[in-house]
Design a protein around this motif. Structure first.
Motif, PDB file in Angstrom:
ATOM      1  N   GLY A 180       0.776  -1.319   0.172  1.00  0.00           N
ATOM      2  CA  GLY A 180      -0.155  -0.089   0.057  1.00  0.00           C
ATOM      3  C   GLY A 180       0.980   1.428  -0.009  1.00  0.00           C
ATOM      4  N   THR A 181       0.115   2.445   0.376  1.00  0.00           N
ATOM      5  CA  THR A 181       0.724   3.580   0.282  1.00  0.00           C
ATOM      6  C   THR A 181       2.028   4.082   1.128  1.00  0.00           C
ATOM      7  OG1 THR A 181      -1.352   4.531  -0.111  1.00  0.00           O
ATOM      8  CG2 THR A 181       0.293   6.058   0.859  1.00  0.00           C
ATOM      9  N   GLY A 182       2.149   3.252   2.191  1.00  0.00           N
ATOM     10  CA  GLY A 182       3.348   3.640   2.869  1.00  0.00           C
ATOM     11  C   GLY A 182       4.614   3.158   2.242  1.00  0.00           C
ATOM     12  N   ARG A 183       4.381   1.782   1.674  1.00  0.00           N
ATOM     13  CA  ARG A 183       5.443   1.364   0.885  1.00  0.00           C
ATOM     14  C   ARG A 183       5.671   2.171  -0.471  1.00  0.00           C
ATOM     15  NH1 ARG A 183      10.039  -1.006   0.096  1.00  0.00           N
ATOM     16  NH2 ARG A 183      10.255  -2.535  -1.690  1.00  0.00           N
ATOM     17  N   ALA A 199      -3.821  -3.444  13.780  1.00  0.00           N
ATOM     18  CA  ALA A 199      -2.906  -3.742  12.449  1.00  0.00           C
ATOM     19  C   ALA A 199      -2.758  -2.777  11.362  1.00  0.00           C
ATOM     20  CB  ALA A 199      -3.562  -5.166  12.004  1.00  0.00           C
ATOM     21  N   ILE A 200      -1.726  -2.547  11.038  1.00  0.00           N
ATOM     22  CA  ILE A 200      -1.271  -1.521   9.980  1.00  0.00           C
ATOM     23  C   ILE A 200      -0.480  -1.988   9.045  1.00  0.00           C
ATOM     24  CG2 ILE A 200      -1.861   0.448  11.394  1.00  0.00           C
ATOM     25  CD1 ILE A 200       1.363   1.043  11.307  1.00  0.00           C
ATOM     26  N   SER A 201      -0.353  -1.715   7.652  1.00  0.00           N
ATOM     27  CA  SER A 201       0.311  -2.232   6.542  1.00  0.00           C
ATOM     28  C   SER A 201       1.729  -1.692   6.638  1.00  0.00           C
ATOM     29  CB  SER A 201      -0.259  -2.130   5.291  1.00  0.00           C
ATOM     30  OG  SER A 201      -0.506  -0.837   5.002  1.00  0.00           O
ATOM     31  N   ARG A 202       1.693  -0.365   6.965  1.00  0.00           N
ATOM     32  CA  ARG A 202       3.065   0.256   7.163  1.00  0.00           C
ATOM     33  C   ARG A 202       2.719   1.611   7.753  1.00  0.00           C
ATOM     34  NH1 ARG A 202       8.070  -1.105   4.037  1.00  0.00           N
ATOM     35  NH2 ARG A 202       7.541  -2.911   3.322  1.00  0.00           N
ATOM     36  N   TYR A 203       3.800   2.340   8.620  1.00  0.00           N
ATOM     37  CA  TYR A 203       3.621   3.595   9.068  1.00  0.00           C
ATOM     38  C   TYR A 203       3.703   4.532   7.892  1.00  0.00           C
ATOM     39  CZ  TYR A 203       4.493   1.416  13.732  1.00  0.00           C
ATOM     40  OH  TYR A 203       4.463   0.998  14.890  1.00  0.00           O
ATOM     41  N   GLY A 204       2.509   5.520   7.794  1.00  0.00           N
ATOM     42  CA  GLY A 204       2.153   6.475   6.880  1.00  0.00           C
ATOM     43  C   GLY A 204       1.374   5.914   5.664  1.00  0.00           C
ATOM     44  N   SER A 205       0.844   4.589   5.887  1.00  0.00           N
ATOM     45  CA  SER A 205      -0.174   3.948   4.887  1.00  0.00           C
ATOM     46  C   SER A 205      -1.614   4.464   5.523  1.00  0.00           C
ATOM     47  CB  SER A 205      -0.078   2.525   4.934  1.00  0.00           C
ATOM     48  OG  SER A 205      -0.584   1.998   6.396  1.00  0.00           O
ATOM     49  N   GLY A 206      -2.417   4.317   4.449  1.00  0.00           N
ATOM     50  CA  GLY A 206      -3.868   4.609   4.807  1.00  0.00           C
ATOM     51  C   GLY A 206      -4.402   3.851   6.041  1.00  0.00           C
ATOM     52  N   SER A 207      -4.076   2.525   6.148  1.00  0.00           N
ATOM     53  CA  SER A 207      -4.452   1.868   7.283  1.00  0.00           C
ATOM     54  C   SER A 207      -4.020   2.449   8.643  1.00  0.00           C
ATOM     55  CB  SER A 207      -4.064   0.509   7.365  1.00  0.00           C
ATOM     56  OG  SER A 207      -2.671   0.188   7.081  1.00  0.00           O
ATOM     57  N   HIS A 208      -2.913   2.972   8.624  1.00  0.00           N
ATOM     58  CA  HIS A 208      -2.139   3.714   9.726  1.00  0.00           C
ATOM     59  C   HIS A 208      -3.124   5.262   9.961  1.00  0.00           C
ATOM     60  CE1 HIS A 208       1.436   6.349  11.399  1.00  0.00           C
ATOM     61  NE2 HIS A 208       0.826   5.872  12.341  1.00  0.00           N
ATOM     62  N   LEU A 209      -2.990   5.789   9.043  1.00  0.00           N
ATOM     63  CA  LEU A 209      -3.822   7.247   9.147  1.00  0.00           C
ATOM     64  C   LEU A 209      -5.063   7.099   9.576  1.00  0.00           C
ATOM     65  CD1 LEU A 209      -2.058   9.173   6.114  1.00  0.00           C
ATOM     66  CD2 LEU A 209      -1.019   8.995   8.103  1.00  0.00           C
ATOM     67  N   MET A 210      -5.781   6.235   8.947  1.00  0.00           N
ATOM     68  CA  MET A 210      -7.387   6.152   9.167  1.00  0.00           C
ATOM     69  C   MET A 210      -7.510   5.735  10.786  1.00  0.00           C
ATOM     70  SD  MET A 210      -8.979   7.481   6.990  1.00  0.00           S
ATOM     71  CE  MET A 210     -10.656   7.043   7.368  1.00  0.00           C
ATOM     72  N   SER A 211      -6.444   5.079  11.374  1.00  0.00           N
ATOM     73  CA  SER A 211      -6.681   4.673  12.602  1.00  0.00           C
ATOM     74  C   SER A 211      -6.796   5.764  13.551  1.00  0.00           C
ATOM     75  CB  SER A 211      -5.491   3.831  13.306  1.00  0.00           C
ATOM     76  OG  SER A 211      -5.177   2.610  12.351  1.00  0.00           O
ATOM     77  N   THR A 234       0.810  -6.634   4.665  1.00  0.00           N
ATOM     78  CA  THR A 234      -0.269  -6.917   3.511  1.00  0.00           C
ATOM     79  C   THR A 234      -1.516  -7.535   4.277  1.00  0.00           C
ATOM     80  OG1 THR A 234       0.387  -8.978   3.376  1.00  0.00           O
ATOM     81  CG2 THR A 234       1.486  -7.564   1.811  1.00  0.00           C
ATOM     82  N   LEU A 235      -2.498  -7.773   3.532  1.00  0.00           N
ATOM     83  CA  LEU A 235      -3.842  -8.105   3.761  1.00  0.00           C
ATOM     84  C   LEU A 235      -3.689  -9.493   4.535  1.00  0.00           C
ATOM     85  CD1 LEU A 235      -6.691  -7.543   4.079  1.00  0.00           C
ATOM     86  CD2 LEU A 235      -6.997  -8.276   1.421  1.00  0.00           C
ATOM     87  N   ASP A 236      -2.796 -10.361   3.827  1.00  0.00           N
ATOM     88  CA  ASP A 236      -2.644 -11.437   4.146  1.00  0.00           C
ATOM     89  C   ASP A 236      -1.864 -11.576   5.613  1.00  0.00           C
ATOM     90  OD1 ASP A 236      -3.368 -12.636   2.140  1.00  0.00           O
ATOM     91  OD2 ASP A 236      -1.478 -13.123   1.101  1.00  0.00           O
ATOM     92  N   GLY A 237      -1.082 -10.580   5.806  1.00  0.00           N
ATOM     93  CA  GLY A 237      -0.518 -10.457   7.136  1.00  0.00           C
ATOM     94  C   GLY A 237      -1.545 -10.127   8.094  1.00  0.00           C
ATOM     95  N   ALA A 238      -2.548  -9.262   7.729  1.00  0.00           N
ATOM     96  CA  ALA A 238      -3.697  -8.845   8.605  1.00  0.00           C
ATOM     97  C   ALA A 238      -4.467  -9.989   9.106  1.00  0.00           C
ATOM     98  CB  ALA A 238      -4.481  -7.887   8.056  1.00  0.00           C
ATOM     99  N   VAL A 239      -4.658 -11.024   8.089  1.00  0.00           N
ATOM    100  CA  VAL A 239      -5.519 -12.154   8.543  1.00  0.00           C
ATOM    101  C   VAL A 239      -4.510 -12.805   9.497  1.00  0.00           C
ATOM    102  CG1 VAL A 239      -6.242 -14.468   7.487  1.00  0.00           C
ATOM    103  CG2 VAL A 239      -6.620 -12.204   6.205  1.00  0.00           C
ATOM    104  N   TRP A 255      -9.257  -1.638   6.492  1.00  0.00           N
ATOM    105  CA  TRP A 255      -8.946  -1.768   5.068  1.00  0.00           C
ATOM    106  C   TRP A 255      -9.920  -1.603   4.021  1.00  0.00           C
ATOM    107  CZ3 TRP A 255      -3.988  -2.669   4.130  1.00  0.00           C
ATOM    108  CH2 TRP A 255      -3.486  -2.879   2.825  1.00  0.00           C
ATOM    109  N   GLU A 256      -9.694  -1.434   2.817  1.00  0.00           N
ATOM    110  CA  GLU A 256     -11.076  -1.330   1.863  1.00  0.00           C
ATOM    111  C   GLU A 256     -11.936  -2.096   1.939  1.00  0.00           C
ATOM    112  OE1 GLU A 256     -13.250  -0.537  -1.482  1.00  0.00           O
ATOM    113  OE2 GLU A 256     -11.989  -2.254  -1.219  1.00  0.00           O
ATOM    114  N   ARG A 257     -13.277  -1.678   2.052  1.00  0.00           N
ATOM    115  CA  ARG A 257     -14.295  -2.395   2.723  1.00  0.00           C
ATOM    116  C   ARG A 257     -14.590  -3.758   1.392  1.00  0.00           C
ATOM    117  NH1 ARG A 257     -18.614  -4.847   1.460  1.00  0.00           N
ATOM    118  NH2 ARG A 257     -20.640  -4.419   2.580  1.00  0.00           N
TER     119      ARG A 257
END
Length: 293
Positions: free
Chosen positions: A44-47, A112-124, A145-150, A163-165
């Motif tokens: 995602g975005t952080g990467r 859980a966030i994909s990366r710092y600065g990613s959408g999953s981080h900022l939206m938290s 990644t999404l697999d990592g979140a699972v 994450w995106e709905r």
């Protein structure tokens, strides 16, 4: 034969980016003298922000809030235009087996966030603000990644994940995640950004690239059976894709000053952004092809 201009571009392997792949399949960029090299960036975005900083990518199709924040933090890139003007709908997820059925019950949960600065981080932070939580106390679990979140939610290493709905719908259907609520971003989902070096060296190619992708996004929703195509490409249910298509608006416009103000206001309030910038610090107006002709 004249030499093609190489543009290395990255984006998430999600339904929003199918127009790029359709254009690539049609050789639309090659015919315009562009060797467009697409790279999937599942983190995602952080990467992607990091890849732009390191000049590993010339261009990224990236979350608006993430790239605005990173340009403010010194990323030498500029936003060329909005790509998806509709808000991104974030699902707030918890492990399916957890007893909580409301987000506010998980105030002490790890996110859980994909990366710092990613959408999953900022939206938290926006989620925390929405529920009146102290943003200083948020704990994060880095999952890439999404697999990592699972994995993280299934083993209770984290209790919340944004994450995106629609991309998480299959995981909810399988009974791995439960969705507690959804949050829409108060700004357009995605923009197209390029490094300053790429703009300096390849402006004409960028102009052609934008012209092509804007033709593909303008027609995208009227392609026959596009709902089935998207569903099969991304392993989604056709009904969910139809809902997503109804909600999603592609764009060829530039970012608005009011959008930048909203992002800065929201993130200043939760302590992520500490300086104000204006629109001209963030965007670059690539000449439009139809204006030249």
């Amino acid at each position: 034969m004249e030499k093609k201009t190489t543009i290395k571009i990255g984006g998430v392997p999600e339904h929003f980016n199918l127009p790029w792949h359709l254009a690539l399949e049609d050789d639309a960029f090659a015919k315009a003298g562009i060797d467009l090299q697409w790279q999937d960036v599942p983190e995602g975005t952080g990467r992607m922000s990091k890849l732009l900083r390191n000049e590993k990518l010339d261009v990224a199709c990236i979350l608006t809030d993430g790239i605005v924040k990173d340009i403010i933090a010194g990323n030498k890139s500029r936003i060329l235009q909005v790509y998806v003007s509709s808000p991104l709908l974030w699902g707030v997820h918890a492990p399916a087996q957890i007893e909580a059925d409301r987000t506010e019950q998980l105030e002490d949960g790890k996110i859980a966030i994909s990366r710092y600065g990613s959408g999953s981080h900022l939206m938290s932070y926006l989620l925390a603000k929405r529920h009146g939580w102290d943003t200083e106390d948020i704990e994060f679990e880095l999952i890439n990644t999404l697999d990592g979140a699972v994995k993280a939610l299934s083993t209770n290493k984290a209790q919340l994940f944004l994450w995106e709905r629609y991309m998480t719908q299959p995981i909810v259907d399988q009974g791995i995640f439960k969705r507690l609520e959804t949050i829409a971003t108060p700004w357009p989902s995605f923009v197209i950004a390029a490094t300053e070096n790429c703009i300096k060296e390849k402006e004409e190619a960028l102009s052609k690239m934008l012209h092509i992708i804007n033709i593909y996004t303008a027609d995208f929703k009227s392609i026959p059976s596009i709902d089935r195509t998207v569903a099969s490409h991304y392993n989604l249910q056709v009904g969910d894709v139809q809902q997503w298509l109804l909600r999603t608006e592609f764009s060829s416009e530039q970012l608005l000053e009011s959008t930048v103000d909203t992002i800065i206001e929201e993130f200043t309030a939760v302590g992520i952004i500490d300086r104000k910038v204006t629109l001209k610090d963030l965007v670059y107006y690539v000449p439009k092809i139809d204006e030249e002709e």
